[in-house]
Structure formats: structure tokens, C-alpha cells
Motif scaffolding. Structure first.
Motif, short mmCIF file in Angstrom:
data_model
loop_
_atom_site.label_atom_id
_atom_site.label_comp_id
_atom_site.label_asym_id
_atom_site.label_seq_id
_atom_site.Cartn_x
_atom_site.Cartn_y
_atom_site.Cartn_z
N LEU A 1 0.90 -1.26 0.05
CA LEU A 1 0.07 -0.17 0.07
C LEU A 1 0.91 1.26 0.05
O LEU A 1 0.55 2.23 -0.62
CB LEU A 1 -0.73 0.02 1.34
CG LEU A 1 -1.98 -0.98 1.24
CD1 LEU A 1 -2.82 -1.16 2.43
CD2 LEU A 1 -2.82 -0.98 -0.02
N SER B 1 3.92 1.76 -1.04
CA SER B 1 4.61 1.57 -2.40
C SER B 1 3.49 2.41 -3.54
O SER B 1 3.75 2.98 -4.27
CB SER B 1 5.16 0.09 -2.92
OG SER B 1 5.06 0.15 -4.17
N PHE B 2 2.41 1.82 -3.28
CA PHE B 2 1.28 2.55 -4.28
C PHE B 2 0.78 3.79 -4.14
O PHE B 2 0.95 4.63 -5.05
CB PHE B 2 0.05 1.54 -4.00
CG PHE B 2 -1.15 1.74 -5.19
CD1 PHE B 2 -0.93 2.54 -6.27
CD2 PHE B 2 -2.36 1.10 -4.99
CE1 PHE B 2 -2.01 2.83 -7.00
CE2 PHE B 2 -3.43 1.43 -5.79
CZ PHE B 2 -3.28 2.21 -7.00
N SER B 3 0.82 3.96 -2.72
CA SER B 3 0.48 5.40 -2.25
C SER B 3 1.74 6.25 -2.81
O SER B 3 1.43 7.49 -3.37
CB SER B 3 0.59 5.49 -0.88
OG SER B 3 0.62 6.66 -0.26
#
Lengths: 213, 213
Positions: free
Chosen positions: B39, B41-43
Motif C-alpha cells: 500500500l 509503495s502504491f501510495s
């Protein structure tokens, strides 16, 4: 070829279910056109999605605090449990307003091909719950597909082997609790559909389960 | 009904093009099951998508530094410009390896219904570019749909009204530059398709544009 920052977000999007590389590129491009303010808001939402939620200790639905609002609602019938695969199923059923009982979220369905066995979903927790308090009815609302039906059958069998081996809904011979009555959602034609386009299996079930006026 | 953190991410996903409320819910649920590491990394990727990129000062493609790798590549033919609507079109054409010229990214197509006029996309920049350096050919590779074709027609007309009003590709009578020859991508049957399923318009164009052996 694509700038690294874009490549990264395309990769992240591609990892999401149902988003292929083409859609991921299109989404990345959309973000590129967004205001930084909106990107920050999206970014924060992703980062915090898990931080604001826990699983309800009773029904295992996702919730802000445990027990969840449904399990702690005094007006809900606690001895009717609707067993579903996913939290989204709870929200779908809640939207109908038809159900006044409580839920049990399995978090998946049995699927040997995906290496998902009984211990990977909340089946044991369901059996414990049935033994701890007297449940009148258990609605097995798993999905009407092979995985969901296999899961329902497995649960049915597990329940029939519970210590109180009396008839369903009858009193236990030795145990201190009654086994619940089991039911499943009605199968048949979806509303708004056309018989012409109904698949074979749905139409067979709709015929077998026909309701007399 | 849904916990706030989930509602927020569902809202964010719903704002993306092509993602409806149902898909947004499914994506949110997927994130909920992800590791916090993923999450984060996505953020971060979402937050930084714009920070790592600029528009190329020559062709307006998205790039890590301006001018972009294509515009600064000595081996590319600078007097053949392929005009496309979106950066993704550049990447699609680059993948074919067929084109050795340079690009001009319009960042959209004319669409009065969406309130997108000539000043909202990089048409003026294209006209300036044509006047500044001698362009041999302009490939109008806008999408083969009403918006794309209207955009191509608009550009064609604008070019014909440029100061050097000689025949296309001919020498300017008064100006100091030649007007480029104009072309568009071939229209016809997509490969892998079947004639039976081709739409009327595509089939008409494929017939009109038939190629003799």
C-alpha cells in the motif's frame, strides 16, 4: 520508454484485479492530468485504507471498531446468521434492507486449485460460533458458482458432524445446544433479465424451484 | 455503512475513468487484503506520478527531462512529424518500430460537447512548429473517430491558411518555409479480425482503399 514515475504507477495499477496493462496506462495518464492536491488525497487514501479498519471479532466483517455496528445493534436478530464469502456481500445484502439477522464473513471460498482450504477461510470460526450460542437458522449465502457451492456443502457436512448430532433444528441429545436449520438463497431468473438469454443451469433451477400462485 | 477509510478509497477509485462504483468497491477490498508495504509503495507512486515528469518543450510528450529522448535523438528524422492525441499513442506507435520521425502530442482532440476547443489542445504550438522549421511531412494520426477526424480536418484547414499559401509540399511564394505534405494512417480491416464482424464504415473504407497486388 515511459518515464520511470509513469512506469511505476502503471505497474501498481496492473497489479489490481481486473486491470490489464492497457487500462493501467490509461489510468496512469489520467493521474498525470490530475491536480497534485487530488493525487495527494488519493495517495493518502491508499496508505490509510487498512489503518482505519479491523475485522469484527464476531462476524469478521471489516469495520472501524470491533464488534461491528451490525453485531452490536440490539435490534438485529442474533440467532439468524447469514454466511457470505466477502465483506462486499454484506454491503450488497444490507442495501436490500430485507435481512434483520447478523452475518459471518468467510473471507473467501474453498478452492483447491488456488490452494485455499478450510483453514484459510473463517469456517472453524463459524463452527465455534454455532457451538457457543444457540443459532436458529444459518443462511448459506455463498456465491452460486462451483467454489461457493462447494463451500456451502462443506459447511453443511461439518455442521452435521458437530457433537450435537440431532436432526437440524431439533434438540441436542447430548450437547447443550441446538444445531441450526440451514437454508440457501433462492436460485432463479434475475429480475430485468430475459428467459431467452438465461443460461441452461439458471433456467433449470428456476423451473425446479417454480412458485405456485 | 462501509468504514470511512474504505468509503474514501472507493470514492477515489470511482473518480478514475472506466471504473464504476462496483469495480471501485472490489479494488478497495483488494487493497484491504494487501500488505501495508504494498500500500505504501502504491501510495508513493500515486503521489509522485507528476513530480518525476514534465512535458517535452518540442513535442509535448511526457518525459523525465525536456527535450524528450525522441526529440533529442540524432538518428530520428526531424522533418517528419506524427501528430497524435495522447502520449499513449506515441508509446503505441513506438512499439511498432515503424516510425523514425518525431511526434507532436496534442493532448486531446477537439470536442465542442466537452467544451474542448482549439486553444485547449496543442494546435497553436503545432502551427508555430511548422512555421519555425521546414517540415516535409505531417502524419495526422488522430483517432479514427468523429473527434479525432474533426481535429485532423481543423489542422488541415489551419495549415492551408498559413502565410505560405502555396501548394502542399511546394515552395512558398512569399514565406520562407514550405508547407508540409499531409497524410493520415491507413484505414481498413484490423488484423486478426473477421470481415463478417467488421462494422459498415470500416468495411466501406477497406473497400475504397483496396490495394492491388
Amino acid at each position: 520508454m515511459l518515464p520511470r514515475a509513469i512506469q511505476k504507477i502503471v505497474e501498481e495499477f496492473s497489479r489490481l484485479p481486473g486491470i490489464g496493462p492497457k487500462s493501467a496506462e490509461r489510468l496512469a495518464l489520467h493521474l498525470l492530468r490530475s491536480e497534485q492536491r487530488d493525487l495527494d488525497s488519493f495517495s493518502t487514501a491508499v496508505e490509510n485504507v487498512k489503518k482505519g479498519t479491523v475485522l469484527c471479532e464476531i462476524c469478521f466483517n471489516i469495520t472501524e471498531k470491533s464488534p461491528c455496528p451490525i453485531c452490536s445493534d440490539k435490534n438485529r436478530t442474533k440467532n439468524i446468521i447469514c454466511v457470505v464469502e466477502e465483506p462486499l456481500d454484506v454491503f450488497a445484502i444490507e442495501k436490500t434492507g430485507e435481512f434483520k439477522g447478523v452475518y459471518h464473513v468467510l473471507h473467501g471460498a474453498l478452492s483447491p486449485i488456488d490452494n485455499i482450504g478450510p483453514d484459510d477461510i473463517k469456517i472453524q470460526e463459524l463452527l465455534i460460533r454455532i457451538q457457543k450460542s444457540e443459532i436458529k437458522e444459518l443462511i448459506l449465502a455463498t456465491n452460486p458458482n462451483p467454489k461457493g457451492e462447494a463451500t456451502a456443502i462443506y459447511i453443511t457436512q461439518k455442521i452435521s458432524f458437530l457433537p450435537a448430532t440431532s436432526a437440524r433444528g431439533g434438540s441436542a441429545s447430548g450437547g447443550s445446544y441446538k444445531l441450526p436449520a440451514l437454508s440457501h438463497l433462492a436460485h432463479g431468473l434475475p429480475l430485468g433479465g430475459e428467459i431467452e438469454y438465461a443460461d441452461f443451469e439458471t433456467l433449470s433451477r428456476a423451473l425446479r424451484g417454480r412458485v405456485t400462485y
